[in-house]
Enzyme design. Structure first.
Site, PDB file in Angstrom:
ATOM      1  N   HIS A 100       0.887  -1.168   0.000  1.00 52.56           N
ATOM      2  CA  HIS A 100       0.000   0.000   0.000  1.00 52.56           C
ATOM      3  C   HIS A 100       0.927   1.220   0.000  1.00 52.56           C
ATOM      4  O   HIS A 100       2.037   1.160   0.541  1.00 52.56           O
ATOM      5  CB  HIS A 100      -0.831   0.118   1.275  1.00 52.56           C
ATOM      6  CG  HIS A 100      -1.744  -1.032   1.566  1.00 52.56           C
ATOM      7  ND1 HIS A 100      -1.336  -2.193   2.138  1.00 52.56           N
ATOM      8  CD2 HIS A 100      -3.085  -1.148   1.411  1.00 52.56           C
ATOM      9  CE1 HIS A 100      -2.370  -2.996   2.315  1.00 52.56           C
ATOM     10  NE2 HIS A 100      -3.449  -2.401   1.879  1.00 52.56           N
ATOM     11  N   ASP A 103       2.277   1.919   3.413  1.00 52.30           N
ATOM     12  CA  ASP A 103       3.203   0.932   4.001  1.00 52.30           C
ATOM     13  C   ASP A 103       4.642   1.393   3.807  1.00 52.30           C
ATOM     14  O   ASP A 103       5.545   0.963   4.519  1.00 52.30           O
ATOM     15  CB  ASP A 103       3.122  -0.435   3.298  1.00 52.30           C
ATOM     16  CG  ASP A 103       1.748  -1.029   3.320  1.00 52.30           C
ATOM     17  OD1 ASP A 103       0.980  -0.718   4.238  1.00 52.30           O
ATOM     18  OD2 ASP A 103       1.445  -1.822   2.399  1.00 52.30           O
ATOM     19  N   GLU A 231     -10.671  -7.065  -4.543  1.00 53.33           N
ATOM     20  CA  GLU A 231     -10.447  -8.132  -3.553  1.00 53.33           C
ATOM     21  C   GLU A 231     -11.705  -8.220  -2.681  1.00 53.33           C
ATOM     22  O   GLU A 231     -11.916  -7.377  -1.802  1.00 53.33           O
ATOM     23  CB  GLU A 231      -9.213  -7.784  -2.695  1.00 53.33           C
ATOM     24  CG  GLU A 231      -8.887  -8.857  -1.688  1.00 53.33           C
ATOM     25  CD  GLU A 231      -7.635  -8.515  -0.867  1.00 53.33           C
ATOM     26  OE1 GLU A 231      -6.661  -7.974  -1.428  1.00 53.33           O
ATOM     27  OE2 GLU A 231      -7.646  -8.795   0.335  1.00 53.33           O
ATOM     28  N   ASP A 295      -4.616 -13.855  -2.384  1.00 54.33           N
ATOM     29  CA  ASP A 295      -4.022 -13.491  -1.102  1.00 54.33           C
ATOM     30  C   ASP A 295      -4.036 -14.749  -0.249  1.00 54.33           C
ATOM     31  O   ASP A 295      -5.095 -15.213   0.207  1.00 54.33           O
ATOM     32  CB  ASP A 295      -4.786 -12.337  -0.426  1.00 54.33           C
ATOM     33  CG  ASP A 295      -4.214 -10.978  -0.813  1.00 54.33           C
ATOM     34  OD1 ASP A 295      -3.407 -10.921  -1.764  1.00 54.33           O
ATOM     35  OD2 ASP A 295      -4.557  -9.981  -0.156  1.00 54.33           O
ATOM     36  N   ASP A 337      -0.820 -12.515   2.451  1.00 52.00           N
ATOM     37  CA  ASP A 337      -1.484 -11.489   3.268  1.00 52.00           C
ATOM     38  C   ASP A 337      -1.711 -12.135   4.635  1.00 52.00           C
ATOM     39  O   ASP A 337      -2.836 -12.422   5.041  1.00 52.00           O
ATOM     40  CB  ASP A 337      -2.799 -11.061   2.606  1.00 52.00           C
ATOM     41  CG  ASP A 337      -3.318  -9.764   3.195  1.00 52.00           C
ATOM     42  OD1 ASP A 337      -2.740  -9.302   4.194  1.00 52.00           O
ATOM     43  OD2 ASP A 337      -4.296  -9.219   2.649  1.00 52.00           O
TER      44      ASP A 337
HETATM   45  C1  XUL Z   1      -7.701  -6.668   4.362  1.00 55.87           C
HETATM   46  C2  XUL Z   1      -6.849  -7.078   3.235  1.00 55.87           C
HETATM   47  C3  XUL Z   1      -5.977  -6.021   2.666  1.00 55.87           C
HETATM   48  C4  XUL Z   1      -5.854  -6.068   1.186  1.00 55.87           C
HETATM   49  C5  XUL Z   1      -5.104  -4.906   0.600  1.00 55.87           C
HETATM   50  O1  XUL Z   1      -8.494  -7.673   4.866  1.00 55.87           O
HETATM   51  O2  XUL Z   1      -6.837  -8.215   2.852  1.00 55.87           O
HETATM   52  O3  XUL Z   1      -4.732  -6.128   3.270  1.00 55.87           O
HETATM   53  O4  XUL Z   1      -5.232  -7.235   0.764  1.00 55.87           O
HETATM   54  O5  XUL Z   1      -5.615  -3.693   0.968  1.00 55.87           O
HETATM   55 CO    CO Z   2      -5.791  -9.173   1.350  1.00 59.03          CO
END
Ligand code: XUL
Ligand code: CO
Length: 437
Positions: A100, A103, A231, A295, A337
């Site tokens: 992000h 980050d 997502e 993820d 993630d």
């Molecule tokens: C939150 C999540 C985020 C996204 C990116 O649940 O998964 O970290 O992957 O914003």
């Molecule tokens: Co995520």
């Protein structure tokens, strides 16, 4: 000087190894179903969890030290995070990262200052990328942490906040293109509502779509050729989030004409929060041509929130890889993630988390390949629908019949038995035989 000086290069040692700093199953160069493991499994490090998350929860402050020798909240810290991240990825043989905007640098009140910091850090990151060959999987803008996004980003009630969202997306896209990123993610953390008493759902959804169209237009203008991703996640932080699950997100993308530029980034823990299996979400995405990236993490059904654990459930990873192989691989990758538990607070455990996750997916790949090569599951599914291979079945599939004709056929049959059995227990037995045989 190395930050993780006590951690060696992580190598494949095989299933009998007792070395905690070795892969037991992930053998990057090993060929499975015609492709190297590392090509089936383009793993990525999530900047926010690995270099940022330090164990804070609702009841207590940090347990892990992620200062990497610098004072937090400074540009020096932003740089030591880069140093730590690249050393970490190199030691594990991870070829991608995801980020992000916030980050990468501490966010200032003034967006111009934040953007200048992003310019500085991205030069530093780019140099490291050139030096190591490590690439960017995807970028995104954090449009959920800052208080200005309390009522959403695209779905906000404030036109000024909408502009800040646009500004952050613009900058995050600039960075993604600068890094040669494959994708750009929208996770709509605050795009949803708590109560319909104060919410105009139609207006909010239309505005989210407008923001996405603006992002696509800008991205294509500056040379971004990759995929945009939604997502999906049903809830948390909001009670109801618009990108509830894969099916909902696909419907949204099609309704607003975004389906050519967007695919989905499916997260395991989000799937289970939506009341689905990870495999279900992958299948729904794949059959709609929308499976983009993953993820990779795992939830805990006893907790019921987004725990973002490192994946260790080999059944789940196997069924994930079954879908991925059938879909011909991912155009995106596998972003961990995932974060260490609050009480796993050492540098060693950062590595152990990734080793666990990478080994779990490697095992999943091996087992899924075996399941497909074995063929009994696929044969059964084919057989299950074989009555649609008959002349009448073909007519139905091709749309060459009428309700009257079908009713006439039923009248001739008078009555029928139940259709072919589902054989669930037998198939589960085959899966276990593949897993442990
Ligand atoms: C939150 C999540 C985020 C996204 C990116 O649940 O998964 O970290 O992957 O914003
Ligand atoms: Co995520």
């Amino acid at each position: 000087m190395a930050i993780f000086e006590n951690i060696p290069q992580i190598k494949y040692e095989g299933a009998d190894s007792k070395n905690p700093f070795a892969f037991k199953f992930y053998d990057a160069e090993k060929v499975v179903m015609g492709k190297k493991m590392k090509d089936y499994l383009p793993f990525a490090m999530a900047w926010w969890h690995n270099l940022g998350a330090a164990g804070t929860d609702m009841f207590g402050r940090d347990t892990a030290d992620k200062s990497f020798g610098a004072e937090k909240g400074t540009m020096e810290h932003a740089k030591t995070k880069v140093d730590a991240g690249f050393e970490f990825m190199q030691k594990l043989g991870i070829e991608y990262f995801c980020f992000h905007d916030v980050d990468l640098v501490p966010e200032a009140d003034d967006i111009n200052i934040t953007n200048a910091r992003l310019d500085e850090i991205s030069d530093y990151i780019l140099a490291k990328m050139k030096e190591t060959g490590i690439k960017c999987l995807w970028g995104t803008a954090n449009m959920f942490s800052n208080p200005r996004f309390m009522n959403g980003a695209g779905s906000t009630n404030s036109a000024d906040v909408f502009c800040f969202a646009a500004a952050q997306i613009k900058k995050a896209l600039d960075l993604t293109v600068k890094f040669g990123g494959k994708g750009y993610v929208f996770w709509g953390g605050r795009e949803g509502y708590e109560t319909l008493l104060n919410t105009d759902v139609k207006f909010e959804q239309e505005n989210i779509a407008r923001l996405m169209h603006l992002a696509v237009d800008y991205g294509r203008k500056i040379g971004f050729t990759g995929d945009f991703y939604i997502e999906p996640k049903p809830k948390e932080p909001m009670k109801h989030q618009y990108d509830f699950d894969a099916a909902t997100a696909i419907g949204f993308l099609r309704q607003y004409g975004l389906d050519r530029d967007f695919k989905l980034n499916i997260e395991a823990n989000h799937a289970t929060l939506a009341g689905h299996t990870f495999q279900h979400e992958l299948r729904v995405s794949a059959i709609n041509g929308m499976l983009g990236s993953i993820d990779a993490n795992q939830g805990d059904c006893l907790l019921g929130w987004d725990t973002d654990e490192f994946p260790f459930d080999v059944y789940e990873a196997t069924m994930c890889m079954y879908e991925v192989i059938k879909a011909g691989g991912l155009t995106g990758g596998f972003n961990f993630d995932a974060k260490n538990r609050r009480s796993s607070n050492t540098y060693e455990e950062m590595f152990e988390g990734y080793i666990l996750g990478m080994d779990t997916f490697a095992l999943g790949l091996i087992k899924a390949a075996k399941l497909i090569e074995d063929g009994r599951i696929d044969e059964f599914v084919k057989e299950k629908y074989s009555s649609f291979d008959t002349e009448l079945g073909k007519k139905i599939r091709e749309g060459n019949t009428t309700l009257e004709e079908l009713a006439g056929h039923a009248a001739e049959l008078k009555s029928i038995d139940t259709p072919m059995s589902g054989k669930q227990e037998k198939l589960e037995g085959i899966l276990n035989q593949i897993m442990f045989g």
